[in-house]
Design a protein around this motif. Structure first.
Motif, PDB file in Angstrom:
ATOM      1  N   VAL A 134       0.922  -0.816   0.155  1.00 15.07           N
ATOM      2  CA  VAL A 134      -0.408   0.131   0.179  1.00 15.07           C
ATOM      3  C   VAL A 134       0.958   1.347   0.349  1.00 15.07           C
ATOM      4  O   VAL A 134       0.490   2.578  -0.909  1.00 15.07           O
ATOM      5  CB  VAL A 134      -0.891  -0.121   1.089  1.00 15.07           C
ATOM      6  N   ARG A 141       1.019   5.689   2.935  1.00 14.36           N
ATOM      7  CA  ARG A 141      -0.890   6.009   3.013  1.00 14.36           C
ATOM      8  C   ARG A 141      -1.832   4.581   3.906  1.00 14.36           C
ATOM      9  O   ARG A 141      -2.909   3.778   4.428  1.00 14.36           O
ATOM     10  CB  ARG A 141      -1.230   5.256   1.996  1.00 14.36           C
ATOM     11  N   GLU A 144      -2.955   4.945   7.232  1.00 15.68           N
ATOM     12  CA  GLU A 144      -4.349   6.233   7.316  1.00 15.68           C
ATOM     13  C   GLU A 144      -5.653   5.313   7.200  1.00 15.68           C
ATOM     14  O   GLU A 144      -6.926   5.422   7.671  1.00 15.68           O
ATOM     15  CB  GLU A 144      -4.109   7.228   6.257  1.00 15.68           C
ATOM     16  N   ALA A 145      -4.945   3.697   5.884  1.00 16.94           N
ATOM     17  CA  ALA A 145      -6.360   3.671   5.729  1.00 16.94           C
ATOM     18  C   ALA A 145      -6.833   2.342   6.986  1.00 16.94           C
ATOM     19  O   ALA A 145      -5.924   2.202   7.507  1.00 16.94           O
ATOM     20  CB  ALA A 145      -5.869   2.771   4.550  1.00 16.94           C
ATOM     21  N   ARG A 146      -8.465   1.714   6.707  1.00 20.16           N
ATOM     22  CA  ARG A 146      -8.518   0.676   8.039  1.00 20.16           C
ATOM     23  C   ARG A 146      -7.113  -0.659   7.512  1.00 20.16           C
ATOM     24  O   ARG A 146      -7.587  -0.752   6.439  1.00 20.16           O
ATOM     25  CB  ARG A 146      -9.728   0.368   7.231  1.00 20.16           C
ATOM     26  N   PRO A 147      -6.196  -0.809   8.487  1.00 15.61           N
ATOM     27  CA  PRO A 147      -5.710  -2.204   8.377  1.00 15.61           C
ATOM     28  C   PRO A 147      -6.294  -3.360   7.831  1.00 15.61           C
ATOM     29  O   PRO A 147      -8.160  -3.328   7.882  1.00 15.61           O
ATOM     30  CB  PRO A 147      -5.005  -2.338   9.354  1.00 15.61           C
TER      31      PRO A 147
END
Lengths: 221, 221
Positions: A134, A141, A144-147
């Motif tokens: 990612v 990033r 920031e994103a849902r794992p």
């Protein structure tokens, strides 16, 4: 290893030995890493029933390992577990327009890696590898994103290719024409090329949310 | 064939059959041609001693044939004569930033071709093929540059891959996130990417010649 230790060069073997235009080649690991870190897509070669297959894939790098991923049902990836693969990453830098058709060329930087792809079973390594994939797209990033949750992790096959056997090839110079052609009335030179990003386009389902995209500096390679 | 005849689709075989994300795939020849005509570099897969090799190469297309070329001493090309190759051409169109790490992706257009590479011995076909390789870089360029002479032709190995067995895969849509993730405070959307050219840089040996580079419209894909 301390930061003062020079990284080990890539391994020269019968298949990484540079034959054509050997002056363009090297085994420099830092150079290889810089190319791997700049590109988005690797072309991965497998052998199936004795014939070659080449597919574009996302990837990520952690230190001296390169990671590939895909669905657990991905036939090509499954066939690559503990099999020899070739991972090639290429950046195009310029079109080389010579006075003669024969000396037309392209400037590029390319890394070719060989080795046995190993399945990653350790959950922590798998998470770190997927974060790297990612972050290859946009640095930072993954935080920031849902794992990924356990179900997503189980649905994902991750392969590790140690960055050991490989080589780098770079053409980075100007036009080379024959002496007899130098006065021909044909424009000659380089046309630089670069992969650029345009302004981000937000998912419409998020309109009015006030959320902001990654800043432009994070999208520059 | 008359212009009203639909082009034959690419051939679906065991190795071109689309398994993963089959909705992204097609055998549409016009779509394949449009991708082949837009890109600059193919990643060509060979098998040597049972292991895969993948190298970036220039190429050209004439109708339903794709041409590769290189020095007659090029070991990889020589090994490919009458052997199975895989030629993959990929264009990156966007980074797909989802709310979840798992649904990060890239938009791309990709052609994968398989077949036996045939050595081109006919002088006329060889010249036409090399013109196509030059014109792939800049349309019409082969009629501006000095044509290859007999010595250059003899020094060049040209291979033809009939564009028959292959497939196209395209991801061209927006972010797809899980329903449960839609309200997460994570920016989601596309970051379009495009390979752009910068202003041409003339060979210094030609300074003051008054020669002009190809016009910008010829450098747009």
């Amino acid at each position: 290893m301390g930061s003062m230790t020079a990284p080990a060069p890539l391994l020269e073997t019968d298949r990484t030995k540079l034959r054509r235009a050997a002056g363009r080649g090297s085994f420099d690991r830092d150079l290889a890493n810089s190319i791997l870190d700049e590109a988005y897509i690797a072309h991965v070669g497998f052998v199936v029933d004795g014939t070659p297959r080449v597919l574009p894939m996302a990837y990520g790098r952690i230190g001296e390992d390169l990671y590939l991923h895909g669905a657990v049902g991905n036939a090509m990836l499954k066939a690559s577990i503990s099999a020899q693969v070739c991972v090639t990453v290429t950046l195009l830098d310029a079109l080389v327009l010579a006075r003669s058709a024969f000396h037309h060329s392209m400037n590029y930087r390319c890394v070719v890696l060989y080795g046995e792809a190993l399945r990653v079973d350790d959950a922590d390594e798998k998470r770190a590898a997927l974060d790297a994939v990612v972050d290859q797209v946009v640095p930072g990033r993954s935080s920031e994103a849902r794992p990924s949750n356990d179900q997503e992790l189980r649905a994902t096959l991750v392969l590790r290719l140690p960055i050991v056997e490989g080589s780098v090839k770079v053409r980075g110079h100007g036009v080379v024409d024959d002496p007899d052609d130098m006065e021909l009335p044909v424009w000659a030179g380089l046309v630089p090329t670069v992969l650029t990003t345009s302004p981000p386009v937000q998912d419409e389902a998020q309109a009015g949310s006030g959320l902001t995209p990654p800043s432009p500096d994070r999208l520059v390679r």
